[in-house]
Write an enzyme that holds these catalytic residues in place. Sequence first.
Site, PDB file in Angstrom:
ATOM      1  N   LYS A  93      -8.170  48.102  22.799  1.00 58.89           N
ATOM      2  CA  LYS A  93      -8.174  47.946  23.786  1.00 58.89           C
ATOM      3  C   LYS A  93      -9.651  47.321  24.698  1.00 58.89           C
ATOM      4  O   LYS A  93      -9.182  46.562  25.734  1.00 58.89           O
ATOM      5  CB  LYS A  93      -6.893  48.076  24.595  1.00 58.89           C
ATOM      6  CG  LYS A  93      -5.831  48.067  24.455  1.00 58.89           C
ATOM      7  CD  LYS A  93      -4.835  48.923  25.047  1.00 58.89           C
ATOM      8  CE  LYS A  93      -3.379  48.679  24.277  1.00 58.89           C
ATOM      9  NZ  LYS A  93      -3.313  48.488  23.421  1.00 58.89           N
ATOM     10  N   GLY A 142       3.364  52.262  25.656  1.00 64.75           N
ATOM     11  CA  GLY A 142       4.326  52.866  26.509  1.00 64.75           C
ATOM     12  C   GLY A 142       3.045  54.401  26.481  1.00 64.75           C
ATOM     13  O   GLY A 142       3.090  55.331  27.400  1.00 64.75           O
ATOM     14  N   LYS A 178      -7.686  50.597  36.812  1.00 69.99           N
ATOM     15  CA  LYS A 178      -7.018  50.234  38.528  1.00 69.99           C
ATOM     16  C   LYS A 178      -5.528  49.803  38.270  1.00 69.99           C
ATOM     17  O   LYS A 178      -5.397  49.261  37.447  1.00 69.99           O
ATOM     18  CB  LYS A 178      -7.489  49.199  39.309  1.00 69.99           C
ATOM     19  CG  LYS A 178      -6.983  48.036  40.294  1.00 69.99           C
ATOM     20  CD  LYS A 178      -7.058  49.162  41.350  1.00 69.99           C
ATOM     21  CE  LYS A 178      -6.505  48.855  42.857  1.00 69.99           C
ATOM     22  NZ  LYS A 178      -6.125  50.129  43.683  1.00 69.99           N
ATOM     23  N   PHE A 179      -4.280  50.428  38.818  1.00 67.70           N
ATOM     24  CA  PHE A 179      -3.231  50.057  38.490  1.00 67.70           C
ATOM     25  C   PHE A 179      -2.640  48.640  38.933  1.00 67.70           C
ATOM     26  O   PHE A 179      -2.710  49.106  40.711  1.00 67.70           O
ATOM     27  CB  PHE A 179      -2.147  51.360  38.906  1.00 67.70           C
ATOM     28  CG  PHE A 179      -1.201  51.464  38.887  1.00 67.70           C
ATOM     29  CD1 PHE A 179      -0.304  51.518  37.069  1.00 67.70           C
ATOM     30  CD2 PHE A 179       0.192  51.553  40.525  1.00 67.70           C
ATOM     31  CE1 PHE A 179       0.743  51.150  37.642  1.00 67.70           C
ATOM     32  CE2 PHE A 179       1.049  51.535  39.634  1.00 67.70           C
ATOM     33  CZ  PHE A 179       1.995  51.369  38.611  1.00 67.70           C
ATOM     34  N   HIS A 185       4.405  40.732  33.663  1.00 66.61           N
ATOM     35  CA  HIS A 185       3.781  40.932  32.260  1.00 66.61           C
ATOM     36  C   HIS A 185       4.061  39.118  32.202  1.00 66.61           C
ATOM     37  O   HIS A 185       5.094  39.551  31.908  1.00 66.61           O
ATOM     38  CB  HIS A 185       4.776  41.835  31.558  1.00 66.61           C
ATOM     39  CG  HIS A 185       4.394  41.694  30.402  1.00 66.61           C
ATOM     40  ND1 HIS A 185       4.430  43.057  29.813  1.00 66.61           N
ATOM     41  CD2 HIS A 185       3.338  41.220  29.117  1.00 66.61           C
ATOM     42  CE1 HIS A 185       3.834  42.460  27.961  1.00 66.61           C
ATOM     43  NE2 HIS A 185       3.041  41.465  28.270  1.00 66.61           N
ATOM     44  N   LYS A 214      10.633  45.187  25.746  1.00 66.67           N
ATOM     45  CA  LYS A 214      11.151  44.520  26.598  1.00 66.67           C
ATOM     46  C   LYS A 214      12.199  44.217  25.917  1.00 66.67           C
ATOM     47  O   LYS A 214      13.035  44.151  25.306  1.00 66.67           O
ATOM     48  CB  LYS A 214      10.311  43.272  25.607  1.00 66.67           C
ATOM     49  CG  LYS A 214       8.920  43.128  26.201  1.00 66.67           C
ATOM     50  CD  LYS A 214       8.007  41.693  25.893  1.00 66.67           C
ATOM     51  CE  LYS A 214       6.773  41.031  26.033  1.00 66.67           C
ATOM     52  NZ  LYS A 214       6.243  40.908  24.701  1.00 66.67           N
ATOM     53  N   ARG A 269      -0.455  37.888  16.664  1.00 64.94           N
ATOM     54  CA  ARG A 269       1.078  37.927  15.907  1.00 64.94           C
ATOM     55  C   ARG A 269       1.515  37.043  16.442  1.00 64.94           C
ATOM     56  O   ARG A 269       1.595  36.726  17.204  1.00 64.94           O
ATOM     57  CB  ARG A 269       1.610  39.476  15.440  1.00 64.94           C
ATOM     58  CG  ARG A 269       1.668  39.879  15.923  1.00 64.94           C
ATOM     59  CD  ARG A 269       2.951  41.619  16.340  1.00 64.94           C
ATOM     60  NE  ARG A 269       2.544  42.188  17.173  1.00 64.94           N
ATOM     61  CZ  ARG A 269       4.081  41.970  18.267  1.00 64.94           C
ATOM     62  NH1 ARG A 269       4.724  40.967  18.157  1.00 64.94           N
ATOM     63  NH2 ARG A 269       3.179  42.851  19.212  1.00 64.94           N
ATOM     64  N   VAL A 272       8.328  38.686  18.888  1.00 61.31           N
ATOM     65  CA  VAL A 272       9.579  38.115  18.763  1.00 61.31           C
ATOM     66  C   VAL A 272      10.324  37.046  19.714  1.00 61.31           C
ATOM     67  O   VAL A 272      10.956  36.253  19.488  1.00 61.31           O
ATOM     68  CB  VAL A 272      10.187  40.080  19.378  1.00 61.31           C
ATOM     69  CG1 VAL A 272      12.058  39.633  19.374  1.00 61.31           C
ATOM     70  CG2 VAL A 272       9.940  40.862  18.841  1.00 61.31           C
ATOM     71  N   ARG A 313      17.603  40.368  24.045  1.00 61.81           N
ATOM     72  CA  ARG A 313      17.387  40.868  23.181  1.00 61.81           C
ATOM     73  C   ARG A 313      18.802  41.992  22.784  1.00 61.81           C
ATOM     74  O   ARG A 313      19.183  42.240  23.432  1.00 61.81           O
ATOM     75  CB  ARG A 313      15.902  42.372  22.945  1.00 61.81           C
ATOM     76  CG  ARG A 313      15.038  40.891  23.043  1.00 61.81           C
ATOM     77  CD  ARG A 313      14.222  42.257  22.514  1.00 61.81           C
ATOM     78  NE  ARG A 313      12.939  41.459  23.134  1.00 61.81           N
ATOM     79  CZ  ARG A 313      11.971  41.812  22.437  1.00 61.81           C
ATOM     80  NH1 ARG A 313      11.771  43.405  21.769  1.00 61.81           N
ATOM     81  NH2 ARG A 313      10.665  41.466  22.581  1.00 61.81           N
TER      82      ARG A 313
END
Length: 427
Positions: A93, A142, A178-179, A185, A214, A269, A272, A313
């Site tokens: 990341k 997470g 920073k949050f 998303h 998700k 990739r 889903v 889902r």
Amino acid sequence: MGVKTVAVYSTADKDSLHVRFADEAVCIGAPASKDSYLNIPRIIAAAEITNADAIHPGYGFLSENAEFSRICEEYNIKFIGASPDMINQMGDKATAKATMAAAGVPTIPGSVGLLESIEQGLPLAEKIGYPVILKATAGGGGRGMRIVKDPSGFKKAWDDARQESAAAFGNDGLYLEKFVEEPRHIEIQIIGDSSGRACHLSERDCSIQRRHQKLVEETPSPFITDELREKMGTAAIKGAEAIAYEGAGTIEFLVDKNRDFYFMEMNTRIQVEHPITEEVTDFDLIKEQIKVAAGEKISGKNYFPKLFAMECRINAEDPANGFRPSPGKIVNLHLPGGKGVRIDSHVYAGYVIPPNYDSMIAKLIVSAQSRQEVIVRMKRALEEFVIDGIKTTIPFHLALLEDPEFIAGNFTTKFLEDFDFSKIKKS
């Protein structure tokens, strides 16, 4: 396309539909992932004995494994996915963020590279401004993440995140950001070819999540304006072309309440939730992956939604009891149908869901002319969807689609933290 297929499977998946429908099928081991779906020698052997030209890794297990991609190259088998270098660049990341920033893609203010100590992190957090978030560089799902609201909580968050990251990924490296408050998303689907050219297929809103997993995705996002869509699509193409990305991928962003967007990560990739993009753009992403892998060039055209679509889902979980897994035998199964309804699944009546893998057993995708019509059609499809013998997330989705705030499009990634789960009807 007229391409013959080989399915590989573990003994736990011997009765799955993909095994029945493929032209050939090869068992590659026992139920444990390390003995089958993560066992590279057995997968390569299956490709060799069936004389396969390419391997499509799907969206789990080895789909973002640079070593697997490299070994496929070594054995002259085309990996239908990113190259080892691309996977490594985007898999870490901190490296991914630096690469995107250099390409001019907006990134969240934070550390340049990994933090070496608490003493390095504290003054940076003060400079950026609380709240901040500590993230594992090798993280996912997470894990290895901690929000810090003030300096007094920094040390505990640092220790907890490092310990969790080391246990989960064998790497305790952390970086600081920073949050982003009230985040959405939003991800942009991209396709690149071997010439280094890329195009995008607009956005998907993946904000309805539980513990960073998700549950519902939709396109177009009810929050994104045409102007912002154009900006985010352009940024995603910049990022993809900066690494000469080949294949299908997703640039993921956090969008704050002011509609400022920041690069979060890249998935090298297929996702889903790719079917909703296919439904609104009339574009076959899997077919395009195979074509690009075969050396064909993309058109270079960007695609924007012509319809509205949503995916629920369907997981073998009990939403009325903390989403507890519910493996077992499907006694009766009735799949909904009709215009604008699509189901991707591997199950059938009499199928026994094994306890070994992810709990998702189906994806219900609905498309229509408006978001309101999508919601109505999705509710009808969910009500027609019968799966007897196990618990599923269908009751949760029905409760969500009755929520006034969700119907109005007013939600963030934190939406389910305040959701009234008592509204879920027990099946």
